[in-house]
Design an enzyme around this catalytic site. Structure first.
Site, mmCIF file in Angstrom:
data_model
loop_
_atom_site.group_PDB
_atom_site.id
_atom_site.type_symbol
_atom_site.label_atom_id
_atom_site.label_comp_id
_atom_site.label_asym_id
_atom_site.label_seq_id
_atom_site.Cartn_x
_atom_site.Cartn_y
_atom_site.Cartn_z
ATOM 1 N N ASP A 182 -17.535 3.307 -8.477
ATOM 2 C CA ASP A 182 -16.578 3.588 -7.430
ATOM 3 C C ASP A 182 -16.436 5.020 -7.664
ATOM 4 O O ASP A 182 -15.745 5.712 -8.688
ATOM 5 C CB ASP A 182 -15.019 2.966 -8.000
ATOM 6 C CG ASP A 182 -13.991 3.411 -6.956
ATOM 7 O OD1 ASP A 182 -14.378 4.380 -6.016
ATOM 8 O OD2 ASP A 182 -13.010 2.544 -6.917
ATOM 9 N N SER B 250 -6.515 0.713 -4.564
ATOM 10 C CA SER B 250 -6.500 2.258 -4.219
ATOM 11 C C SER B 250 -5.085 2.804 -4.372
ATOM 12 O O SER B 250 -4.544 2.892 -5.438
ATOM 13 C CB SER B 250 -7.126 2.559 -2.991
ATOM 14 O OG SER B 250 -7.762 3.857 -2.874
ATOM 15 N N HIS C 223 -15.773 1.141 -4.590
ATOM 16 C CA HIS C 223 -14.608 1.113 -3.868
ATOM 17 C C HIS C 223 -14.205 -0.308 -3.370
ATOM 18 O O HIS C 223 -12.978 -0.568 -3.361
ATOM 19 C CB HIS C 223 -14.167 2.324 -3.273
ATOM 20 C CG HIS C 223 -12.617 2.646 -3.131
ATOM 21 N ND1 HIS C 223 -11.987 2.742 -4.373
ATOM 22 C CD2 HIS C 223 -11.774 2.682 -2.266
ATOM 23 C CE1 HIS C 223 -10.729 2.969 -4.229
ATOM 24 N NE2 HIS C 223 -10.562 2.958 -2.721
ATOM 25 N N TYR D 111 0.753 -1.302 0.099
ATOM 26 C CA TYR D 111 -0.023 -0.054 0.117
ATOM 27 C C TYR D 111 0.845 1.284 0.129
ATOM 28 O O TYR D 111 1.246 2.009 -0.850
ATOM 29 C CB TYR D 111 -1.023 0.122 1.330
ATOM 30 C CG TYR D 111 -1.984 1.166 0.981
ATOM 31 C CD1 TYR D 111 -2.938 0.994 0.288
ATOM 32 C CD2 TYR D 111 -1.802 2.316 1.829
ATOM 33 C CE1 TYR D 111 -4.045 1.922 0.254
ATOM 34 C CE2 TYR D 111 -2.971 3.349 1.786
ATOM 35 C CZ TYR D 111 -3.982 3.248 0.848
ATOM 36 O OH TYR D 111 -4.708 4.166 0.835
#
Length: 716
Positions: free
Chosen positions: A648, A564, A683, A484
């Site tokens: 999203d 993301s 999302h 991430y």
């Protein structure tokens, strides 16, 4: 490249670029991939004298029939490919089997009832149950009845102070836009018309009279992609129309912020208002609710820190802050003079990141020590009562509740241990199993270990590697590298069914704690932001190189995955080092770094990214790694499965659409460049279990097949 024509109008088809030559994508699956034609327009922007083409700008219009047709055509190609993988159904079946166990949350008390969430196994959404004093249990809310296909989810649930009233928010199709419904908690009857157009909001009750919530004015154009810039805090008085709700904060130009929230203290004495222009840093204000004429008092008038209320005791406020304390501390101050000059350390900053919570009249200070949890219990007088004896090495959640609770609950998990709920006695310090996971997964067959590897600039980065015991380090193992690296988010060990199936299949699962995250406090976060964002990509690349050097895997058996901001990570790394991995799996990614801030609340991400409008230097830095703008003509890219949702409105799907179009037009390698677009999905939050299982079956099977694995028996 061969193309499957998308009938989106004669004008678009007539405008196809002559540079789009037919090219057939070779693949492990015994079928050719013929990509849809994607029209290349002649739109461009000029940044500080540099002209940047944006040929797929038209895909940003999520409401157009042309975009809809493109989505349908891409999905047809993708699912035709996936259906031909011979063991796709086997993986889906195992995911279904392992997912199918009863899951129960920790209980919590509201009024005369004890509530809990439960999923029988394969229900699309968790159901809220409650038990009365006589032990009778009933369904309180069943989100599975909200829509036929399970795509309407329960986003939040909040009870009034005495538990007699409840307000809950629902999300439709995965959107961040919510509706709030108010009910009588005893009868479950709806009391008034639902509130509409609520976004990025809590529900904080003031007695039984009403509650505070936040939202934006509904944008012009598409509500799924149009920019939302001015968040407002409202107070809803029960029995009145939403149109009459008072704007408490955010209604003026002076109070304009992108994120505003309001929290009422447990004793109904104070309202705390947080206002932020980005996802990092906030101003803080307080209002005395016992005096209607009391002014709003400023605690912090700048956004140089993240500061929020932990609790209060009468007029004493307990605040959590990283102001002058990158790893956070707890301070106390009187509400009459709450400015930083009057703060007193209650729990001082240490070398480890602090995340405190409260329950049963105590403060529980959770620390991250190399991403592993430790917990200390404090009294409100500052006395350290004990270090809590946790069940093992991993992550915890919980240790939060009301001050009059008698029991405290927490969960413990790690990458190879399904989540177990524990009941903690705050007086004796003893923990007992409250609800053991019923997952059909034998943790004893697997092991996790933490290693520290060296990134490009010499920084030591921790990574946890999980796999079957007795794994032979011969470089032939399929490996999934997940990351991430942003927004101060910490990746701590946790169990998931999808990852468990990957481990059962013989895969290695590795998670590095990249810079940009919060594992080592604000400094660690800042080392991965704006002009230092490349550090995050370098950390991830070095993690992949470590797995290869140590013979856990090889480049032709390595997959990288992230969602993301992690989707950006995958997009950037696969365009910078396409030779490093065999498979790339960017999910709901931020992939157009020059325009991300023009959609929905994207401008709020500027603390981490900067924007192309900030300066020539910032534009050039973003342009240098933006995945959409760094797909090179004729490059050999790894097999890629992009995943996104057509609803999203956090990271709009245009990011993924453009990236897929660029890859399909320019890739010259033998591997497929596909995009899987979930319809009526957002999302990720609230996604039905059925859709989640299908998506993971596709991800796992696509990954293994493009590693050259023809039969699952080759690795199990």
């Amino acid at each position: 490249m061969k193309y499957l024509s998308v009938m989106i109008g004669a004008a678009l088809l007539a405008g196809c670029s002559p540079q789009q030559e037919n090219k057939e994508a070779e693949t492990s699956v015994d079928t050719e991939v013929t990509y849809p034609v994607t029209y290349r327009g002649n739109v461009s922007d000029t940044y500080f004298g540099t002209v940047v083409a944006d040929p797929y700008r038209w895909l940003e219009d999520d409401r157009s029939p042309e975009t809809e047709a493109w989505v349908e055509a891409q999905n047809e190609v993708t699912f035709n490919y996936l259906e031909k993988i011979p063991y796709r159904d086997d993986i889906r079946q195992r995911l279904t089997e392992l997912w199918n166990y009863e899951k129960i949350s920790a209980p919590f008390t509201e009024g005369n009832y004890t509530y809990f969430y439960k999923n029988d196994g394969l229900q699309n959404q968790y159901v809220v149950y409650r038990t009365d004093a006589e032990g009778n249990t009933e369904v309180f809310l069943d989100p599975n009845t909200f829509s036929e296909d399970g795509t309407t989810s329960l986003a939040s649930l909040s009870f009034s102070k005495d538990g007699s009233l409840a307000a809950y928010a629902i999300s439709e199709g995965g959107s961040d836009w919510r509706k709030i419904i108010v009910i009588d908690a005893e009868t479950k009857e709806q009391l008034e018309p639902e509130l509409h157009d609520v976004k990025f909001s809590g529900i904080s009750w003031f007695g039984n009279e009403g509650f505070y919530y936040s939202s934006y004015d509904k944008p012009e154009g598409s509500e799924l992609s149009a920019k939302t810039d001015q968040h407002k805090l409202y107070y809803h008085q029960l029995g009145t129309a939403q149109a009459d709700d008072e704007v408490v904060f955010g209604g003026t130009e002076e109070q304009k912020h992108r994120y505003v929230s309001g929290t009422v203290t447990e004793d109904d004495r104070y309202l705390l208002i947080s206002a932020a222009v980005s996802t990092s840093g906030n101003k803080l204000f307080i209002k005395d609710l016992t005096n209607p004429a009391a002014p709003m008092v400023t605690i912090l008038d700048h956004t140089a820190s993240d500061t929020y209320l932990l609790d209060n005791q009468d007029s004493t406020l307990y605040l959590v802050t990283n102001l002058d304390a990158p790893n956070k501390r707890v301070v106390t101050v009187d509400a009459s003079t709450p400015q930083p000059a009057n703060w007193q350390d209650f729990i001082a900053e240490t070398g480890n990141v602090l995340s405190p919570s409260t329950s049963a009249g105590y403060i529980f200070a959770e620390y991250m020590v190399d991403a592993i949890a430790q917990v200390k219990q404090y009294g409100y007088d500052g006395t350290l009562i004990r270090t809590v004896d946790l069940p093992g090495v991993g992550s915890i959640g919980g240790f939060r509740g009301d001050r009059d609770d008698e029991e405290v609950y927490y969960t413990f998990t790690n990458y190879n241990t399904p989540s177990t709920i524990y009941e903690f006695d705050p007086e004796s310090g003893e923990s007992a199993v409250y609800e053991k996971s019923q997952a059909d997964f034998n943790s004893d067959n697997y092991e996790s270990k933490q290693v520290f590897y060296t990134s490009k600039d010499g920084t030591k980065v921790p990574m946890i590697i999980t796999h079957k015991k007795g794994l032979e380090l011969d470089g032939t193992n399929p490996a999934m590298l997940y990351g991430y690296g942003g927004f101060n988010v910490s990746l701590t060990p946790s169990f998931s069914v999808a990852n468990a199936v990957w481990l059962e299949l013989g895969g290695v699962y590795a998670v590095p704690n990249l810079r940009g995250g919060g594992e080592y406090g604000k400094d660690w976060h800042n080392q991965g932001t704006q002009m230092k964002k490349q550090n995050v990509f370098d950390d991830f690349i070095a993690a992949g190189e470590y797995l290869i050097q140590e013979n856990y895997t090889s480049s032709d058996k390595l997959a990288i995955r992230g969602g993301s901001n992690g989707g950006l990570l995958v997009g950037a790394v696969m365009t910078q080092r396409p030779d490093l991995m065999q498979v790339a799996l960017p999910a709901v990614g931020v992939l157009d770094m020059l325009r991300y801030h023009t959609f929905t609340a994207g401008a709020g991400w500027a603390y981490d990214y900067g924007t192309a409008e900030d300066s020539k230097e910032m534009f050039e830095y973003l342009y240098g790694y933006s995945p959409v703008h760094n797909v090179k003509q004729g490059e050999r890219y790894p097999a890629t499965l992009i995943t996104t949702g057509d609803h999203d409105d956090r990271v709009v799907p245009a990011h993924s659409f453009k990236f897929a179009a660029e890859l399909q037009a320019k890739d010259n390698g033998p591997y497929p460049q596909l995009i899987r677009i979930e319809t009526n999905a957002g999302h990720g939050a609230g996604t039905p279990v059925s859709k989640t299982i299908e998506q993971w079956a596709d991800i796992h099977s696509f990954t293994l097949y493009n590693m050259g694995i023809k039969e699952l028996s080759e690795i199990q």
